[in-house]
Motif scaffolding. Structure first.
Motif, PDB file in Angstrom:
ATOM      1  N   ILE A   6       2.289  -2.350   2.121  1.00 17.66           N
ATOM      2  CA  ILE A   6       2.920  -1.050   1.867  1.00 17.66           C
ATOM      3  C   ILE A   6       1.846   0.027   1.691  1.00 17.66           C
ATOM      4  N   GLU A   7       0.829  -0.289   0.896  1.00 26.88           N
ATOM      5  CA  GLU A   7      -0.237   0.679   0.630  1.00 26.88           C
ATOM      6  C   GLU A   7      -1.012   1.012   1.904  1.00 26.88           C
ATOM      7  N   VAL A  29       8.113   2.668   1.862  1.00 21.71           N
ATOM      8  CA  VAL A  29       7.899   2.638   0.410  1.00 21.71           C
ATOM      9  C   VAL A  29       9.242   2.626  -0.328  1.00 21.71           C
ATOM     10  N   VAL A 108       1.124   4.843  -4.276  1.00 23.00           N
ATOM     11  CA  VAL A 108       2.359   4.202  -3.831  1.00 23.00           C
ATOM     12  C   VAL A 108       3.404   4.403  -4.925  1.00 23.00           C
TER      13      VAL A 108
END
Length: 244
Positions: A6-7, A29, A108
């Motif tokens: 995700i990051e 996200v 995030v």
């Protein structure tokens, strides 16, 4: 699929900040933290009759327990303490449910991602019924993110991060991995079964199928634990009993 993917996707969207890439990253996200089904945040040609896409009017920001209007700047909305998604209908037939998340105050962050999407829609004249997966893009027109966009981005991230060495290949991940990864992250953080079921809006224990395949997160240190001696005795009655 963990937070590192995700990051990575989010940071790549900053390095190549096209409207589409930013929208995809933000939606990824949001999907991870809110455990969303792909049909709830992307545009599909034949929408499921029960799985409805989230609209602008379904999103509520709060700061100090006070609801914030959508017309605020992106920076102001990003400073919200929490946000919630109000569900009109969904796959399991339940209506009127609400799922929420708090701000992480980190790169995030589900609140910041929602703030960017809401601001992009409002700033370009979107209506309360504009779906979350809509963005103002190339040619100064409204465009939408589709499931293949999410799938392709996730698969590319797995390749770039070389996760194949850990047994995670592109063919094993998809948009569904965001919902599964979010459930797994909650489980590993110590969230109760009820919390996971509520966040993912599962009516039964089917959520367990999302975490049972990721056994490596549970098996670490098990062999060492099994070597630890335990002093115990049998609780059953011996063949010949004696009184003391």
């Amino acid at each position: 699929m963990g937070i590192e993917v995700i990051e990575h996707i989010l940071l790549c969207s900053y390095l190549s900040p096209t409207p589409k890439k930013r929208a995809i990253a933000d939606l990824i996200v949001i999907a991870f933290f809110f455990l969303l089904r792909v049909g709830e945040y992307t545009h599909t040609a034949a929408n499921n009759r029960r799985t409805q896409q989230f609209r602008l009017c379904d999103i509520v920001f709060r700061r100090a327990h006070v609801i914030m209007a959508h017309h605020h700047s992106e920076a102001t909305l990003s400073n919200a303490d929490s946000a919630s998604l109000h569900i009109s209908d969904q796959k399991n037939g339940a209506k009127g449910q609400i799922v929420g998340q708090d701000a992480t105050r980190q790169i995030v962050c589900p609140i910041k991602a929602l703030a960017r999407r809401v601001h992009n829609i409002v700033a370009h004249g979107g209506s309360p019924t504009t779906i979350l997966g809509t963005y103002w893009g190339r040619g100064n027109t409204w465009r939408t993110i589709r499931p293949p966009d999410i799938n392709a981005t996730i698969k590319q991230a797995v390749v770039t991060l070389k996760l194949e060495s850990r047994g995670i290949t592109p063919d094993l991940v998809s948009s569904h991995s965001l919902r599964a990864g979010g459930a797994m992250a909650l489980h590993l953080s110590g969230a109760s079964a009820d919390t996971i079921k509520k966040q993912g809006r599962w009516s039964g224990d089917t959520y367990q199928q999302y975490i049972h395949n990721q056994l490596s997160a549970f098996q670490t240190g098990l062999s060492s634990k099994m070597l630890k001696p335990h002093h115990s005795f049998h609780l059953g009655l011996p063949t010949t009993t004696r009184s003391i």
